[in-house]
Design a protein around this motif. Structure first.
Motif, short mmCIF file in Angstrom:
data_model
loop_
_atom_site.label_atom_id
_atom_site.label_comp_id
_atom_site.label_asym_id
_atom_site.label_seq_id
_atom_site.Cartn_x
_atom_site.Cartn_y
_atom_site.Cartn_z
N ILE A 174 5.19 -0.71 -10.14
CA ILE A 174 4.52 0.42 -9.50
C ILE A 174 4.72 1.68 -10.34
O ILE A 174 5.84 2.01 -10.70
CB ILE A 174 5.11 0.68 -8.08
N CYS A 200 0.45 -1.59 -10.22
CA CYS A 200 -0.18 -0.71 -9.25
C CYS A 200 0.16 0.75 -9.55
O CYS A 200 1.32 1.09 -9.75
CB CYS A 200 0.33 -1.10 -7.86
N GLY A 201 -0.86 1.58 -9.59
CA GLY A 201 -0.65 3.00 -9.82
C GLY A 201 -1.99 3.71 -9.74
O GLY A 201 -3.03 3.06 -9.52
N HIS A 219 -4.64 -0.41 -6.88
CA HIS A 219 -4.47 1.04 -6.89
C HIS A 219 -3.91 1.57 -5.57
O HIS A 219 -3.66 2.75 -5.44
CB HIS A 219 -5.78 1.74 -7.24
N ARG A 220 -3.79 0.67 -4.59
CA ARG A 220 -3.24 1.10 -3.30
C ARG A 220 -1.96 0.32 -3.02
O ARG A 220 -2.01 -0.88 -2.70
CB ARG A 220 -4.27 0.89 -2.20
N PHE A 221 -0.84 1.00 -3.12
CA PHE A 221 0.47 0.38 -2.95
C PHE A 221 0.56 -0.29 -1.57
O PHE A 221 1.03 -1.42 -1.42
CB PHE A 221 1.54 1.47 -3.13
N TYR A 252 1.57 12.05 -5.60
CA TYR A 252 2.00 10.79 -6.21
C TYR A 252 3.06 10.12 -5.33
O TYR A 252 2.99 8.93 -5.02
CB TYR A 252 2.55 11.04 -7.63
N PHE A 256 2.59 6.48 -3.91
CA PHE A 256 3.24 5.41 -4.69
C PHE A 256 4.76 5.40 -4.59
O PHE A 256 5.42 4.54 -5.17
CB PHE A 256 2.82 5.52 -6.17
N GLU A 283 9.51 8.59 -7.24
CA GLU A 283 9.17 7.15 -7.16
C GLU A 283 9.98 6.40 -6.10
O GLU A 283 9.58 5.33 -5.66
CB GLU A 283 9.24 6.47 -8.53
#
Ligand code: NCD
Length: 337
Positions: A174, A200-201, A219-221, A252, A256, A283
């Motif tokens: 991710i 994914c990001g 693209h969708r966590f 972000y 994510f 993160e």
């Protein structure tokens, strides 16, 4: 086992490389050889006397052109636990650049009797260049956004130790895939060992061409989260990207970042990894980073065993090459007219 690790390393048929430049070229069997050797060294690291004599008299040099906390310390300690002499060469400022001067610096250092050079550089391919120009072994400790093989190895090793296997697991990488060498090395190791990998990001940080490496893109966590056995949270590599690739850190983190709400929607036994340095609240939140699903500090412990294994295997191969040269019959080189 103790006796074996105290003796100078010998080559094993399953390891015939002099350098470790990346995981892309390694076979699954070679990766397994390193992981199994790391088991021996993890045991050494658990002793009160954390030292074996295997590399007595060898010299390991750290040549770091980029900042590092974990990797450099881990290589130094790994070399010392094997009884090698270590030298840290840190390049600060920007006067030492690439090209000839880079090779020249390395050649001069090598001339002092270095057996293994551990190199970190902002240019992809810098360690490969050194491997072509030096006789010593070269280990890539991170080359730009290209590869960071020992990080990839320690990540799969941590997964294997925690889950008992790698094959068949679904692993999410991710974050900033575009600028991450950790992502590339993870992808190579994980796919070779039979894991399913989803990267994914934000679309600006996930190049569509990454699919060629055998991964899926999301693209969708939140959509992929419930499927994941392992979540590896990669740092946004601001130092390697131009500005404006996503609206804000806050956004972000909201999309994510791994927080306790997301953890509740993940599998109960999901394993949380991060190569570090972690930016708490970006993160990963502190509750997750320090919580029961996190193996972030185990990664650091395992990394030392992985680096000991790599140093040991490369030095064993070099001994075998030297012995083969000494035993080779002397060839007539001068032609008699
Ligand atoms: C990584 C690196 O330098 O590539 N850190 C590390 O080696 N543990 C990842 C990062 O900087 O985000």
């Amino acid at each position: 086992m103790t006796v074996e690790l105290d003796a100078p390393p010998r080559a094993t048929p399953s390891w015939t490389r002099r350098h470790l430049l990346g995981l892309e070229d390694l076979s699954a069997a070679e990766i397994e050889t390193i992981l199994r050797k790391a088991d021996d060294f993890l045991e050494v690291s658990q002793r009160s006397r954390k030292k074996v004599a295997a590399l007595t008299g060898r010299v390991v040099l750290n040549l770091f052109f980029e900042p590092s906390t974990r990797t450099r310390t881990s290589f130094s300690l790994a070399a010392r636990r094997l009884s090698a002499d270590t030298v840290d060469f840190t390049v600060t400022g920007s006067s030492t650049s690439k090209g000839e001067s880079f090779i020249d610096t390395a050649r001069n250092l090598e001339a002092m009797g270095v057996d293994v050079m551990v190199v970190r550089h902002s240019s992809p391919g810098a360690p490969h260049l050194l491997a072509q120009h030096l006789n010593c072994s070269v280990i890539n400790a991170g080359d730009g956004a290209h590869e960071h093989p020992t990080q990839g190895l320690l990540d799969v090793y941590t997964i294997q130790r925690s889950k008992g296997r790698v094959a068949g697991l679904t692993v999410g990488l991710i974050g900033d895939i575009a600028h991450s060498r950790v992502a590339r090395s993870n992808i190579h190791a994980l796919t070779k060992l039979g894991a399913r990998v989803i990267v994914c990001g934000p679309p600006t940080l996930v190049p569509p061409t990454i699919r060629r490496l055998g991964v899926e893109i999301a693209h969708r966590f939140d959509d992929i989260l419930p499927q994941l056995d392992v979540v590896n949270l990669l740092r946004v590599q601001f130092e390697r990207q131009r500005k404006g690739l996503f609206p804000s850190i806050h956004e972000y983190a909201a999309l994510f970042g791994m927080d306790s709400q997301r953890l509740r929607r993940a599998k109960d036994d999901v394993l949380i990894l991060a190569p570090g340095p972690i930016n708490r609240g970006v993160e990963v939140t502190p509750e997750v980073a320090d919580g029961p699903n996190s193996a972030i500090l185990q990664q650091v412990t395992n990394g030392l065993a992985i680096r000991m294994a790599v140093l040991y295997l490369l030095c064993g191969q070099r001994s075998a090459e030297r012995q083969a040269n000494e035993n080779a019959p002397v060839r007539e080189t001068a032609e008699t007219p």
